[in-house]
Design a protein around this motif. Structure first.
Motif, PDB file in Angstrom:
ATOM      1  N   GLY A  62      -3.735 -10.004 -10.397  1.00 53.15           N
ATOM      2  CA  GLY A  62      -4.647  -8.930 -10.765  1.00 53.15           C
ATOM      3  C   GLY A  62      -4.899  -8.905 -12.267  1.00 53.15           C
ATOM      4  O   GLY A  62      -6.035  -8.811 -12.713  1.00 53.15           O
ATOM      5  N   PHE A  89      -8.106  -9.417  -5.214  1.00 52.51           N
ATOM      6  CA  PHE A  89      -7.748  -8.003  -5.108  1.00 52.51           C
ATOM      7  C   PHE A  89      -8.190  -7.524  -3.732  1.00 52.51           C
ATOM      8  O   PHE A  89      -9.024  -8.135  -3.073  1.00 52.51           O
ATOM      9  CB  PHE A  89      -8.384  -7.168  -6.239  1.00 52.51           C
ATOM     10  N   ALA A  93      -2.173  -4.057  -0.878  1.00 50.45           N
ATOM     11  CA  ALA A  93      -2.392  -4.445  -2.281  1.00 50.45           C
ATOM     12  C   ALA A  93      -1.072  -4.532  -3.043  1.00 50.45           C
ATOM     13  O   ALA A  93      -1.076  -4.672  -4.263  1.00 50.45           O
ATOM     14  CB  ALA A  93      -3.332  -3.444  -2.946  1.00 50.45           C
ATOM     15  N   TRP A 151      -6.589  -0.852  -5.696  1.00 49.16           N
ATOM     16  CA  TRP A 151      -7.473  -1.577  -4.790  1.00 49.16           C
ATOM     17  C   TRP A 151      -8.850  -0.938  -4.900  1.00 49.16           C
ATOM     18  O   TRP A 151      -9.035  -0.027  -5.720  1.00 49.16           O
ATOM     19  CB  TRP A 151      -6.932  -1.518  -3.359  1.00 49.16           C
TER      20      TRP A 151
END
Ligand code: GAL
Length: 677
Positions: A12, A285, A314, A319
């Protein structure tokens, strides 16, 4: 060693997906190809007025992008990309592969999906493809390659939206091409036919296979089909869609390595075709689509469940809510419009539970086609409408709370969620059709939410981690490893709530012998000798004044103590709730589907005993969720009730600017920055 959450965090961070737009994401699916270009400038103006900063485009546009095989027309999309860029709106660009163009069916009819009764699903709707088709594979990847190269350096491009809701309409294809792919998948899984025959229990009803070619997808048969074959076909179908996602992702990663990639999940009560744990590490993601059911009188509970589950997928990271609706949908028998304020409560509830934005289906309500009665951000009535005014209000509210972006939820309670148990427990020929996996998990999720906890979801078989309470609802299909992590958690001092219908079968859907609960019997300190489903509408009473329906069990205490006893029904006099000290922890076993009050009472008692009672319990009909930022926390108070609420906590409400004890109007929302959080 990195754990899963760390890995997600790293990916991420590297992709910085939520840094691709300012503040929280706000916008929706945008289908300009359905409108004359003269409307587009009006769109951009209204987007600016509402504060839209991200739209998803070209999701179903393959037919417009490649009107004839190999002839691509990107001119219109170039103009849309440029126009959005000019309007300061970032783009979540669809790969267009969710729906093949009609020419594919004409030239390659073998790409059409086929149902279990061998009915072909023809073009004229959407998602008309077989996920195992090599032709579809080749042609879809050719389109993705073209798109990726064309828009790689376009300044509006923020992220890729691969396909759309995999499996939504074509979840399982039973055609001959799929049959061959299924056999290959089975050979990989079982290697030998003997192993397959064992796993599928083919000695029952003379189903033994002597050659791989004899094996078919579980097409319509004279009577009940082999349950393990059915489960394997679902696993296979899941994997075929996952392979489709990976194939597109690899093209995109090669051509645009810096652009984050997602695909929108359907974590929603009515969809269970994919095992999203197998998907959770695949996109850069996690994004999700969620719609309320008009038949549900408390739809915000189901929303809270799904948003928490999405956060679990996630790995606890933020998210993105890719789709929800401003008001009614079009695909239910009765499409109920949202009440004033309900849309904002829904959007805020998703954000409270970890979404870094709120996107809708869709921007402008369609004039034609199947979705013309689906609400949108700009309704048929246009700008002068309740819905658009609320959209503008929501856009303003999201700007005010933009600082919550990136913050996370800390939870002390977790629930194991298992799509395979959901699949397997729905099979034919089970003790009752009323056993409902989602009902069980929802009941405990709701009780915990009502008691002021935010529930994290975890996958089966992974170490439980630092939680203090673990709920194991209806975990029908359980293997030794699944049981071992629960045992370790309890042994180390955790508290577990294990419900009926757990540990009934192993991964091959073969019953555990010697009493259900199988490998978890020692932890629960009981053994389940027999199940006693109840007649439709039948209720039994418990000796603490509670009730149960649907399902009861004949439980033998081994080391556990009985806490509540059945007063009536087939197992009157036997334990309905048992408590067992195991290692340094405690396991509770619940042998029936308790009514809502009894679940709440039990959960409250267990929370109390475990020292987990929340400091401030939400008033009835109110959700309270905290997102923790750096040195501060944000308390979301979502008031679904008809009266204003006053809380003892205080802080600054980012929406009103008011400081002091928190108060939220009936139907309203507060987002409170707590300085000492
Ligand atoms: C979703 C889909 C959208 C739209 C929406 C309507 O399932 O991704 O394209 O059809 O439903 O509610």
């Amino acid at each position: 060693m990195l754990n899963y959450a760390d890995i997600c965090g790293k990916v991420g961070e590297l992709m910085n997906w939520n840094g691709k737009f300012d503040g929280l994401a706000f916008g929706g699916d945008y289908n300009p190809e359905q409108w004359p270009e003269s409307v587009w400038s009006d769109d951009y103006e209204l987007m600016r007025e509402a504060g839209v900063n991200l739209v998803s485009i070209a999701i179903h546009s393959w037919a417009q992008l490649e009107p004839e095989p190999g002839r691509f027309e990107f001119g219109w999309l170039d103009r849309v990309m440029d126009g959005l860029h000019g309007a300061d709106v970032r783009v979540d660009l669809g790969t267009g592969t969710a729906t093949p163009p009609p020419w594919m069916a004409r030239l390659y009819p073998e790409t059409l999906p086929v149902q279990e009764d061998m009915t072909v699903l023809w073009p004229g709707a959407r998602q008309t493809y077989c996920p195992s088709s090599p032709v579809f594979d080749e042609l879809s990847l050719r389109l993705v390659e073209q798109l990726a190269h064309r828009y790689a350096s376009h300044p509006a491009l923020a992220m890729w939206h691969v396909s759309n809701e995999y499996g939504c309409h074509n979840a399982r294809c039973y055609c001959d091409v799929s049959a061959m792919a299924f056999r290959r998948w089975l050979e990989d899984r079982y290697v030998t036919l003997d192993r397959l025959n064992d796993a599928w229990g083919t000695a029952v009803w003379g189903q033994r296979y002597s050659a791989w070619e004899e094996i078919m997808p579980p097409r319509v048969a004279p009577t009940f089909r082999n349950p393990t074959q059915m489960i394997d076909f679902r696993r296979f179908s899941n994997d075929e869609f996952l392979a489709r996602f990976r194939a597109e992702r690899e093209v995109l990663r090669r051509v645009t390595p810096d652009i984050p990639i997602t695909t929108n999940f359907m974590v929603i009560r009515h969809f269970n075709e994919l095992d999203y744990w197998t998907w959770s590490e695949e996109p850069d993601f996690i994004s999700n689509d969620h719609y309320l059911s008009g038949a549900d009188t408390n739809p915000h509970r189901e929303l809270a469940f799904c948003a928490d589950l999405t956060r679990g997928l996630a790995g606890g990271e933020p998210w993105l809510l890719m789709e929800h609706s401003t008001s009614a949908v079009n695909w239910q028998p009765r499409n109920i419009a949202k009440e004033p304020g309900e849309m904002i409560r829904n959007s805020m509830a998703h954000i409270a539970r970890g979404s870094d934005g709120a996107l809708f289906f869709q921007w402008r309500q369609a004039r034609a086609g199947s979705e013309k009665f689906h609400s949108s951000m700009v309704p048929h009535a246009g700008r002068e409408s309740r819905v658009f005014r609320e959209v503008v209000e929501l856009g303003g509210a999201l700007r005010k709370i933009a600082e919550v972006k990136g913050s996370e939820i800390e939870s002390r309670v977790a629930m194991i969620y298992d799509w395979e148990s959901w699949w397997a427990s729905e099979a034919e020929c089970h003790p009752t059709i009323d056993f409902n996996y989602r009902d069980i998990s929802h009941a405990y999720h709701h009780a915990l939410t009502a008691s002021g906890h935010t529930v994290d979801f975890i996958a089966p078989g992974v170490p439980v981690g630092d939680y203090e309470l673990l709920v194991v609802p209806g975990f029908y299909m359980m293997n030794e490893q699944d049981a071992a992590v629960i045992r370790d958690f309890v042994a180390a001092g955790g508290t577990a709530i294990i419900t009926y219908g757990t540990g009934v079968a192993d991964d091959d859907d073969h019953a555990w012998l010697g009493g259900y609960l199988g490998p978890l019997r020692d932890v629960a300190g009981v053994s389940v000798e027999e199940v006693h489903p109840l007649r439709q509408g039948e209720q039994v009473t418990l000796d603490d004044g509670g009730n149960a329906d649907v399902w009861t069990e004949r439980v033998n205490l081994v080391t556990a103590d009985s806490v509540v006893i059945f007063d009536s029904g087939p197992v009157a006099g036997l334990p309905a709730i048992a408590r067992n000290v195991s290692g340094s922890g405690v396991a509770w076993y619940v042998a029936a589907k308790l009514d809502e009050r009894s679940v709440q009472k039990l959960v409250d008692r267990i929370l109390d005993e475990a020292g987990l009672a929340a400091i401030e319990r939400p008033p009835s009909g109110v959700e309270m969720v905290r997102r923790k930022g750096e040195g501060t926390s944000y308390l979301f108070v979502i008031n679904h009730s008809n009266s204003a609420v006053e809380l003892s906590v205080s802080g600054t409400d980012l929406l009103t600017g008011r400081t002091g004890p928190v108060s939220v109007a009936a139907g309203g929302v507060g987002v409170v920055r707590e300085e000492d959080g």
